[in-house]
Design an enzyme around this catalytic site. Sequence first.
Site, PDB file in Angstrom:
ATOM      1  N   LYS A 102      -0.826   3.039  -2.552  1.00 39.31           N
ATOM      2  CA  LYS A 102      -0.208   2.533  -1.327  1.00 39.31           C
ATOM      3  C   LYS A 102       1.018   3.367  -0.970  1.00 39.31           C
ATOM      4  CE  LYS A 102       2.982  -0.528  -1.012  1.00 39.31           C
ATOM      5  NZ  LYS A 102       3.914  -1.668  -0.849  1.00 39.31           N
ATOM      6  N   ASN A 103       1.830   3.699  -1.979  1.00 41.57           N
ATOM      7  CA  ASN A 103       3.075   4.429  -1.724  1.00 41.57           C
ATOM      8  C   ASN A 103       2.835   5.861  -1.280  1.00 41.57           C
ATOM      9  OD1 ASN A 103       4.541   2.163  -2.358  1.00 41.57           O
ATOM     10  ND2 ASN A 103       5.046   2.828  -4.442  1.00 41.57           N
ATOM     11  N   CYS A 127      15.830  -6.854   2.186  1.00 41.04           N
ATOM     12  CA  CYS A 127      14.578  -7.365   1.641  1.00 41.04           C
ATOM     13  C   CYS A 127      14.891  -8.098   0.346  1.00 41.04           C
ATOM     14  CB  CYS A 127      13.576  -6.240   1.389  1.00 41.04           C
ATOM     15  SG  CYS A 127      14.044  -5.111   0.074  1.00 41.04           S
ATOM     16  N   ARG A 132      18.574  -1.872   0.224  1.00 38.07           N
ATOM     17  CA  ARG A 132      17.837  -0.621   0.410  1.00 38.07           C
ATOM     18  C   ARG A 132      18.240   0.058   1.719  1.00 38.07           C
ATOM     19  NH1 ARG A 132      11.711  -2.494  -1.172  1.00 38.07           N
ATOM     20  NH2 ARG A 132      11.389  -0.330  -1.708  1.00 38.07           N
ATOM     21  N   ASP A 172       8.851   0.085 -10.329  1.00 37.64           N
ATOM     22  CA  ASP A 172       7.725  -0.723  -9.873  1.00 37.64           C
ATOM     23  C   ASP A 172       6.836  -1.217 -11.017  1.00 37.64           C
ATOM     24  OD1 ASP A 172       8.456  -0.646  -7.251  1.00 37.64           O
ATOM     25  OD2 ASP A 172       7.016   0.873  -6.638  1.00 37.64           O
ATOM     26  N   ARG A 177      -0.228  -7.240  -0.419  1.00 39.56           N
ATOM     27  CA  ARG A 177       0.457  -6.083   0.148  1.00 39.56           C
ATOM     28  C   ARG A 177       0.236  -4.833  -0.702  1.00 39.56           C
ATOM     29  NH1 ARG A 177       5.802  -6.467  -0.384  1.00 39.56           N
ATOM     30  NH2 ARG A 177       5.869  -4.466   0.704  1.00 39.56           N
TER      31      ARG A 177
END
Length: 429
Positions: A22-23, A126, A131, A316, A408
């Site tokens: 995804k990243n 968030c 961030r 992560d 997500r």
Amino acid sequence: MDKIRIIGGNRLNGVIPISGAKNAALPLMIASLLTDETLTLENVPRLADVRQLTNILVNHGVDYGVNGKRIGEDLLTGQTISLTARSITDTTAPYELVSTMRASFWVIGPLLARMHACKVSLPGGCAIGTRPVDLFLMGLERLGAQLDVEGGYVVAKAPGGLVGNRVVFPKVSVGATHVIMMAATLAKGQTVIENAAREPEIVDLAKCLIAMGAHIQGAGTSTITIDGVDRLRGARHRVVADRIETGTYAMAVAMTGGDVLLEGAEGSLLENPLDVLRQVGAEITETNSGIRVRRNGHGIVAADVTTDPFPGFPTDLQAQFMALMTRAKGTSHITETIFENRFMHVAELARFGARISLSGQVATVEGVESLKGAPVMATDLRASVSLVIAGLAAEGETTVNRVYHLDRGFERLEEKISRCGADISRISG
């Protein structure tokens, strides 16, 4: 709202296909704004964030297509999408879209490079910290952009186009490196990014941009050099395997026991976490098909980790590793150096009977003999999957609420691990 129900105690055995990252997929999709030709991306994960970014790009005038299903295709493998920004019809990225997904702010780089003007909403905070985007803005100003913040929007102009320059980041930022690298491809002259992020997703974007005609050297090192070109062309590119998904499932196997092939995984993308898993008692074997993970017969032992930018231990994977350490023999210390407020999963892991104490940036985890299933609540993407890992090893039933966080970033998680023997299902609500 959907929930995940888990009955713990089953070992995992079989094959789990690893999705595209995804990243990596998100910045690659945004790069389609740099050219009026078609960018085709293979191995794109089927995720909520990908669907949302598609809506954002369509708002700018991007035509979007998905290849139809092929005979024998498994929906657990990635999709192929085509993006064509023949004409940018709107250079404004509105708050109602950007606020749903932080990475959408990254459109500021390509829009400014190609259209020389744009208006992009600030993304706001968030769950895991503020961030901020100050590094993005500093880098764009170094390339000659004129920036004003008005009513929560960044109004950016570059009359005559961006101009190459030396950009030195005071700290490593993956997002800012993505944005400045994309913007610099169409800038006049040479741009040198120093203290650049080194993540594999940066390298993957650079490979795609080079296929589109960009001149980039040094991606994967702390210094990236980009010589601007007048225009970029279309290209076809395959999204790199998801190293975070790979590490997550490897930790799930270490937690539950069993023997699983992580098909399509690339060990070079996460050497540090794989070394840590070997240290705590998992057997890791790299094969031509992927990475095979087994747990040795002696159980898991405690280890200390500190999150760091690549090639260090990824932030992560911090929550997932903490879940693993709740059942380890001994005491472990986990230090989070990347994001503030990224220990919100601690309170939920405690509901399983985990023993975790916090002191600033350090979590101390005392391993316990067993965990007990419980109803828990996901607070963010990575925290949510840490609760799944705990639930797979816990005695009895676990219900994970707010699984939209999982959707997500993890493609069909319950399907992938149920094929390997996990008693896990989705409850639609």
